[in-house]
Design a protein around this motif. Sequence first.
Motif, PDB file in Angstrom:
ATOM      1  N   GLU A 369       3.524  12.550  27.659  1.00 61.35           N
ATOM      2  CA  GLU A 369       5.092  13.014  27.435  1.00 61.35           C
ATOM      3  C   GLU A 369       5.798  11.928  28.102  1.00 61.35           C
ATOM      4  OE1 GLU A 369       3.600  15.226  31.033  1.00 61.35           O
ATOM      5  OE2 GLU A 369       2.620  14.266  29.213  1.00 61.35           O
ATOM      6  N   ILE A 370       5.440  11.276  29.034  1.00 62.05           N
ATOM      7  CA  ILE A 370       6.457  10.100  29.488  1.00 62.05           C
ATOM      8  C   ILE A 370       6.277   8.719  29.230  1.00 62.05           C
ATOM      9  CG2 ILE A 370       7.156  11.514  31.444  1.00 62.05           C
ATOM     10  CD1 ILE A 370       5.155  10.110  33.288  1.00 62.05           C
ATOM     11  N   ASN A 449       8.102   7.382  35.046  1.00 63.74           N
ATOM     12  CA  ASN A 449       7.694   8.733  35.920  1.00 63.74           C
ATOM     13  C   ASN A 449       8.554   9.946  35.386  1.00 63.74           C
ATOM     14  OD1 ASN A 449      10.295   8.661  37.552  1.00 63.74           O
ATOM     15  ND2 ASN A 449       9.792   6.765  38.174  1.00 63.74           N
ATOM     16  N   VAL A 450       8.025  10.877  35.815  1.00 62.70           N
ATOM     17  CA  VAL A 450       8.759  12.206  35.398  1.00 62.70           C
ATOM     18  C   VAL A 450      10.235  12.254  35.769  1.00 62.70           C
ATOM     19  CG1 VAL A 450       8.469  14.805  35.709  1.00 62.70           C
ATOM     20  CG2 VAL A 450       6.433  13.332  35.125  1.00 62.70           C
ATOM     21  N   SER A 453      12.152  10.326  33.980  1.00 61.95           N
ATOM     22  CA  SER A 453      12.632  10.736  32.228  1.00 61.95           C
ATOM     23  C   SER A 453      13.331  12.004  32.348  1.00 61.95           C
ATOM     24  CB  SER A 453      11.087  11.111  31.815  1.00 61.95           C
ATOM     25  OG  SER A 453      10.218   9.886  32.096  1.00 61.95           O
ATOM     26  N   SER A 459      14.918  10.044  26.865  1.00 61.53           N
ATOM     27  CA  SER A 459      13.553   9.643  27.401  1.00 61.53           C
ATOM     28  C   SER A 459      12.575  10.248  26.646  1.00 61.53           C
ATOM     29  CB  SER A 459      13.502  10.274  28.850  1.00 61.53           C
ATOM     30  OG  SER A 459      13.321  11.443  28.811  1.00 61.53           O
ATOM     31  N   LEU A 461      10.187  12.049  27.183  1.00 56.96           N
ATOM     32  CA  LEU A 461       9.910  13.221  27.644  1.00 56.96           C
ATOM     33  C   LEU A 461      11.076  14.490  27.032  1.00 56.96           C
ATOM     34  CD1 LEU A 461       8.746  15.440  29.802  1.00 56.96           C
ATOM     35  CD2 LEU A 461      10.145  14.919  31.313  1.00 56.96           C
TER      36      LEU A 461
END
Length: 560
Positions: A369-370, A449-450, A453, A459, A461
Amino acid sequence: MWWKNSIIYEIFPRSFKDSNGDGIGDIQGIISKLDYLKDLGVDAIWLCPVYPSPNNDSGYDVSDYYDIWDELGTMEDIEKLIVEMHKRDMKLIMELVANHTSDEHEWFIESRKSKDNPYRDYYIWRPGKDGKEPNNWLSAKLGGSVWTYDDNTDEYYLHLYSSKQPDLNWENLKVRQEVYNIMRFWFDKGVDGFRMDVINKIAKAPGLPDVERKEGDKRKYLPCEEYYENYPKVHDYLKEMNREVLSKYENKLAMGQTSGVTPEQAYLYTGEDRGELNLFLQFEHIDIDRGSNNKKLPFNALEFKKSLAKWQTAMDGKLWNTLFFGSHDTSRPVSHYGNDKKYRVESAKMLATILFTLKGTPIIYQGEEIGMTNVRFESIEDYRDIRTHNVYRERYLEGGEKLEDVMQDIWELSRDNARTPMQWDDSENAGFTKGKPWIKPNPNYKEINVQKSLDDSNSILHYYKEIIKLRKSNEVLLYGDFRLIFEDDPNIFAYFRELNKKKVLVITNFSDKDIEINLSREIRKIDNFKLLISNYEVNEANIESIKLKPFEARVYEFGV
């Protein structure tokens, strides 16, 4: 059947989130990220093994099915995870590794003591033949023989995988009852289902015959999948499992790993009239560019889309697919199917568009998801995966291949590509741990990275969140029929989903080139459409002729 409408998220616990600074992800780390997963749109977590294990094969060598691996947590931790997930209306799918155990499991420790030990028949023991192994079967995943000699009783035991993973003897009713008891134990704890590891390999051909050697074939061991993969007897075992356990519990999921299946075989496992499993995992699209001896072949987008389309329409739509592009055993999808350099964001969004608009149950593997990518460790010493080290040994150390050729395939295909730590932020070790991680993080975590994002509205995400919401709110995407268009185009993967005279059109460009397509033959009425989602800004006033940018994806709705 909650699994049909669910988004499943697979977690490899050692690499997800470390809560205590020992460098190993754990159950408390997962609990700390449940709100993140809920916000993403996740309905269920598939948790890779958390049972005690010597860790020969990342926990798929279980030494105790009734406890929790101490480096991952405690029984109290898993009970808390179940409670916290259920509070959030999320379901937990545990791993059931029932084809084999660890050689350190108490059953096997007893089994190897003597030929008349009560546990001897829990495993598959045979005397040697002509001073060699009982047969000429090749271990498909690790190479070499599937047999290991044990001098204590002067016999060999069977292991389709590592010698530290002896196969259970499913012909023994006591073994089957042991497995059913394990399932009952975890169901009674509140677990919502099992993903059943290599469950299609539990039945072996009677007599374990030699593979017939073709004239001129001088290999010592020969491929033997026909004698254990999807062998017909497996269905007797699974029907019994269903009668004894699954049918006694309400709304519990049985998802089977079934490599090598045809659509017809997949239906035998999961047809609603069959009384066996609910979901199957097949790998045709995953293995489409994997050659023999773990060699990477060129990716062919045309073969890839035709494979996906075949499974969408197989058995007149009677099959319910699982949809996934990555897992703990595969390369990162954006590196495998997309472009993880110049078009990483665009191609990751394109793949997500396909994943969430096909018919079936989507499975996200942690980090997809990222847009996490493959890793490129320069030294073999930085890899942890047993299969990766076997490839290095067989092809380079023993086979004499060029080091650069072997390492190139490892960079493309190693399972460790999916097992580097989850990249939470740009702090040391990607925010995964405050200690020394069990495997090095991918160096690109500063950029991928989360946290970064979450802060970027464009992004990958945020695109995942948007398209997951779209899927859940659109009945056509959940249940509509599938129809492929531009069937022979090597770059365009486009299809309709259709339900009750409503249509959704999905168009994706699987290339790094600008491509123009004409839809006038496919769409009779082109003035009644709505753009639902896209990974580029779209300005066209009509869609009769569309110019697609590299890795562009669009989803249109008709009949609105």
